[in-house]
Design a protein around this motif. Structure first.
Motif, PDB file in Angstrom:
ATOM      1  N   LYS A   1     -26.745  19.782 -29.798  1.00  0.00           N
ATOM      2  CA  LYS A   1     -27.540  19.375 -28.302  1.00  0.00           C
ATOM      3  C   LYS A   1     -27.936  20.707 -27.508  1.00  0.00           C
ATOM      4  O   LYS A   1     -29.072  20.426 -27.245  1.00  0.00           O
ATOM      5  N   ILE A   2     -27.017  21.621 -27.788  1.00  0.00           N
ATOM      6  CA  ILE A   2     -27.798  23.001 -26.962  1.00  0.00           C
ATOM      7  C   ILE A   2     -29.183  23.506 -27.619  1.00  0.00           C
ATOM      8  O   ILE A   2     -29.988  23.782 -26.771  1.00  0.00           O
ATOM      9  N   LEU A   3     -28.902  23.293 -28.944  1.00  0.00           N
ATOM     10  CA  LEU A   3     -30.158  23.956 -29.725  1.00  0.00           C
ATOM     11  C   LEU A   3     -31.449  22.830 -29.344  1.00  0.00           C
ATOM     12  O   LEU A   3     -32.336  23.566 -29.201  1.00  0.00           O
ATOM     13  N   SER A   4     -31.418  21.792 -29.718  1.00  0.00           N
ATOM     14  CA  SER A   4     -32.281  20.706 -29.197  1.00  0.00           C
ATOM     15  C   SER A   4     -32.804  20.704 -27.827  1.00  0.00           C
ATOM     16  O   SER A   4     -34.186  20.488 -27.587  1.00  0.00           O
ATOM     17  N   THR A   5     -31.981  20.987 -26.866  1.00  0.00           N
ATOM     18  CA  THR A   5     -32.351  20.847 -25.588  1.00  0.00           C
ATOM     19  C   THR A   5     -32.976  22.280 -24.902  1.00  0.00           C
ATOM     20  O   THR A   5     -34.150  22.317 -24.421  1.00  0.00           O
ATOM     21  N   THR A   6     -32.273  23.491 -25.413  1.00  0.00           N
ATOM     22  CA  THR A   6     -32.655  24.656 -24.854  1.00  0.00           C
ATOM     23  C   THR A   6     -33.425  25.707 -25.786  1.00  0.00           C
ATOM     24  O   THR A   6     -34.129  26.467 -25.472  1.00  0.00           O
ATOM     25  N   GLY A   7     -33.277  25.286 -27.117  1.00  0.00           N
ATOM     26  CA  GLY A   7     -33.577  26.378 -28.282  1.00  0.00           C
ATOM     27  C   GLY A   7     -32.750  27.427 -28.549  1.00  0.00           C
ATOM     28  O   GLY A   7     -32.952  28.273 -29.526  1.00  0.00           O
ATOM     29  N   PHE A   8     -31.632  27.424 -27.874  1.00  0.00           N
ATOM     30  CA  PHE A   8     -30.696  28.574 -28.123  1.00  0.00           C
ATOM     31  C   PHE A   8     -29.644  28.174 -29.192  1.00  0.00           C
ATOM     32  O   PHE A   8     -29.384  26.973 -29.278  1.00  0.00           O
ATOM     33  N   ARG A   9     -29.497  29.168 -30.191  1.00  0.00           N
ATOM     34  CA  ARG A   9     -28.605  28.834 -31.193  1.00  0.00           C
ATOM     35  C   ARG A   9     -27.344  29.471 -30.986  1.00  0.00           C
ATOM     36  O   ARG A   9     -27.224  30.761 -31.050  1.00  0.00           O
ATOM     37  N   VAL A  10     -26.325  28.645 -31.103  1.00  0.00           N
ATOM     38  CA  VAL A  10     -24.942  29.375 -30.725  1.00  0.00           C
ATOM     39  C   VAL A  10     -24.238  29.874 -31.859  1.00  0.00           C
ATOM     40  O   VAL A  10     -24.161  29.135 -32.750  1.00  0.00           O
ATOM     41  N   THR A  11     -23.863  30.934 -31.801  1.00  0.00           N
ATOM     42  CA  THR A  11     -22.726  31.568 -32.848  1.00  0.00           C
ATOM     43  C   THR A  11     -21.422  31.560 -32.577  1.00  0.00           C
ATOM     44  O   THR A  11     -21.206  32.244 -31.283  1.00  0.00           O
ATOM     45  N   VAL A  12     -20.435  31.051 -32.995  1.00  0.00           N
ATOM     46  CA  VAL A  12     -19.098  30.668 -32.411  1.00  0.00           C
ATOM     47  C   VAL A  12     -18.538  31.925 -33.407  1.00  0.00           C
ATOM     48  O   VAL A  12     -18.394  32.031 -34.564  1.00  0.00           O
ATOM     49  N   ILE A  13     -17.897  33.106 -32.701  1.00  0.00           N
ATOM     50  CA  ILE A  13     -17.304  34.214 -33.211  1.00  0.00           C
ATOM     51  C   ILE A  13     -15.676  34.160 -33.188  1.00  0.00           C
ATOM     52  O   ILE A  13     -15.318  33.673 -32.215  1.00  0.00           O
ATOM     53  N   ASP A  14     -15.028  34.662 -34.154  1.00  0.00           N
ATOM     54  CA  ASP A  14     -13.716  34.607 -34.048  1.00  0.00           C
ATOM     55  C   ASP A  14     -12.985  35.811 -33.364  1.00  0.00           C
ATOM     56  O   ASP A  14     -13.848  36.697 -32.812  1.00  0.00           O
ATOM     57  N   GLY A  15     -11.830  35.687 -33.119  1.00  0.00           N
ATOM     58  CA  GLY A  15     -10.874  36.710 -32.382  1.00  0.00           C
ATOM     59  C   GLY A  15     -11.259  38.219 -32.782  1.00  0.00           C
ATOM     60  O   GLY A  15     -11.322  39.166 -32.159  1.00  0.00           O
ATOM     61  N   ILE A  16     -11.315  38.355 -34.232  1.00  0.00           N
ATOM     62  CA  ILE A  16     -11.612  39.848 -34.945  1.00  0.00           C
ATOM     63  C   ILE A  16     -12.694  40.217 -34.653  1.00  0.00           C
ATOM     64  O   ILE A  16     -12.799  41.356 -34.332  1.00  0.00           O
ATOM     65  N   GLU A  17     -13.875  39.366 -34.566  1.00  0.00           N
ATOM     66  CA  GLU A  17     -15.067  39.723 -34.109  1.00  0.00           C
ATOM     67  C   GLU A  17     -15.201  40.191 -32.674  1.00  0.00           C
ATOM     68  O   GLU A  17     -15.997  41.143 -32.160  1.00  0.00           O
TER      69      GLU A  17
END
Length: 509
Positions: free
Chosen positions: A99-115
């Motif tokens: 929904k964020i991508l379709s509404t704002t164009g922002f592509r979210v990357t979910v990072i893990d704790g080690i990153e």
């Protein structure tokens, strides 16, 4: 001069924007920043999902940030958007990201704790590079308390001894304790027990009583340093332990409204401030440090530094050293054979470099084969029989500094198939990996099996060897050898995958 870069972080307590550039002399110049509170963590740590109200608020904030960025000529596709612990634990994260991508164009990357740890290390390193920093030579703890987790890095004489993402965050703790008790003393007792348990679990990596330097990262630590410490340089503070503990005890007497008025912070930040500083205090009390170093930085700064200030060869090598040090620390924790691991690592690199053109993998793969060599026998700690299966389990459930979750999976699969008749292609999970990852696993596993065979006796049967390709054969020619009959037998036993992947018949002479 490079164009400005933008980073948005979707955290447990808010959505934060940073726009920065690096000047010609290498200094970071912050052009714009913004932060809006959001109760994402409270949703996820209570119900497991991001509520519709929070989704709407996030979309509203991100839409505002999109407009703000357009003033800098930065588009949605040019913006790096990351999400941390609360978002990655949300059961409905995928539709929310869509929904964020379709509404704002922002592509979210979910990072893990080690990153998160890697980015924090990058940010701290960038800020301390002009200082005479002791964390490069002394036993050091780097700690950041967040809403969903506490990120901890342990450095033994400047080398990474461990990196951990602890499920101890201010919002998570609030959600856990709310149903049981609202007493601050109960929360303090819980934090004491947690830190004591943590000390016990990491004692094989570092002795907390011998830690010489404590680096506290985060907005609450910075607030304490500004009010009770002294500046060292721009964005860098120090605070004496006694002053820090006095400040923490003092603010426990303040109400949330008093914290907002006294420190000019948002109500959202004031809600978690008491617990956050208690967590810092409890971990500091595990050590004997007298002065705490507080860099005013965050993972957004680490991302900007990583993107704009292209890592030099020296910095790349430093990261590589720290990653390998973290793997070696894990091996020591399980009492592994370090000499065998080191020989196999050297053999892997020699074979890898000899076939570099045919291997056709990226630079990161060379590091992964080193890590696989270090850790392939770690499962012997549990049981010698089928130790490769135990190696897979230990690696898969361990945190190695600088390694992504996908890379962790790759390492665990390589370890699983470094011995035995079974091959990665036999595994159903292997088949659903991306083709590039499947080929990486096959090539690196094939090389590891050969390198491990060359040290079959665990006792250096030769001083050196060379690799020669002759027609359809790959000849390993040993130098200063004693008796390589055992290694020749092991090579015949373990060389099938190599011959299948690379098409060469193996020969040891």
């Amino acid at each position: 001069m490079p164009a400005p870069e933008a980073v948005i972080e979707i955290g447990s307590t808010g959505v934060r924007l940073l726009v920065a550039e690096f000047t010609e002399d290498g200094k970071r110049n912050v052009l714009d920043r913004a932060e809006m509170p959001v109760s994402l963590g409270r949703d996820v740590f209570t119900s497991g999902i991001i509520s519709r109200e929070t989704q709407s608020l996030c979309l509203h904030i991100l839409s505002r940030f999109k407009e703000q960025l357009s003033g800098w000529g930065i588009t949605s596709s040019q913006t790096t958007v990351i999400a941390t612990s609360a978002f990655r634990e949300a059961k409905n994260k995928d539709p929310v990201m869509d929904k964020i991508l379709s509404t704002t164009g922002f592509r979210v990357t979910v990072i893990d704790g080690i990153e998160e740890n890697r980015l924090m290390y990058m940010a701290v390193t960038e800020l301390l590079k002009s200082e005479d920093s002791k964390f490069r030579t002394e036993d050091t703890v780097i700690l950041e308390v967040g809403g969903g987790s506490t990120e901890m890095m342990l450095m033994k004489k400047g080398k990474m001894a461990g990196a951990h993402s602890l499920r101890l965050g201010t919002v998570r703790l609030e959600a856990k304790m709310r149903a049981q008790s609202e007493s601050l003393s109960d929360i303090q007792r819980y934090i004491e027990e947690y830190t004591t348990d943590t000390k016990g679990s990491i004692e094989s990596e570092i002795n907390m009583a011998e830690v010489q330097q404590f680096i506290a990262v985060g907005s609450d630590a910075t607030l304490a340093a500004i009010n009770a410490g002294k500046p060292i340089s721009t964005f860098l503070w120090s605070i004496e332990r006694e002053d820090f503990e006095r400040f923490v005890e003092e603010i426990q007497e303040y109400s949330i409204d008093e914290c907002v008025a006294r420190f000019k912070i948002s109500y959202n930040d004031a809600q978690t401030m008491h617990v956050s500083l208690l967590i810092y205090k409890m971990f500091i009390q595990l050590t004997k440090v007298k002065t705490i170093i507080v860099p005013e930085t965050n993972i957004r700064d680490g991302l900007i530094a990583n993107k704009l200030n292209s890592p030099s060869e020296e910095l790349k090598e430093e990261f590589s050293v720290q990653i390998k040090a973290s793997a070696m620390s894990l091996l020591r924790k399980y009492h592994g054979d370090e000499e065998h691991a080191e020989r196999v690592r050297e053999y892997c690199l020699k074979i890898y470099d000899s076939l570099s053109e045919e291997i056709a993998l990226d630079e990161r793969s060379r590091l992964l084969i080193e890590l696989a060599a270090i850790l392939h026998d770690i499962g012997i700690f549990i049981r010698m029989d089928e130790h490769n299966l135990h190696s897979e389990y230990i690696i898969h459930h361990s945190e190695i500094f600088g390694i992504t979750r996908t890379e962790n999976v790759i390492l665990s699969v390589i370890a699983k198939y470094h011995r035995g008749r079974a091959q990665p292609q036999d595994n159903e999970q292997f088949q659903i990996l991306a083709r590039s990852d499947r080929m990486r696993i096959l090539k690196l596993t094939a090389i590891l099996r050969i390198a491990d065979a060359l040290d079959r006796s665990h006792g250096k049967s030769f001083t050196d060897f060379s690799v020669e390709i002759k027609g359809d054969s790959l000849i390993i020619r040993t130098k200063g050898s004693k008796n390589v009959a055992l290694e020749r037998f092991a090579l015949a036993e373990k060389g099938g995958l190599f011959e299948s992947v690379f098409g060469y018949k193996l020969s040891l002479i």
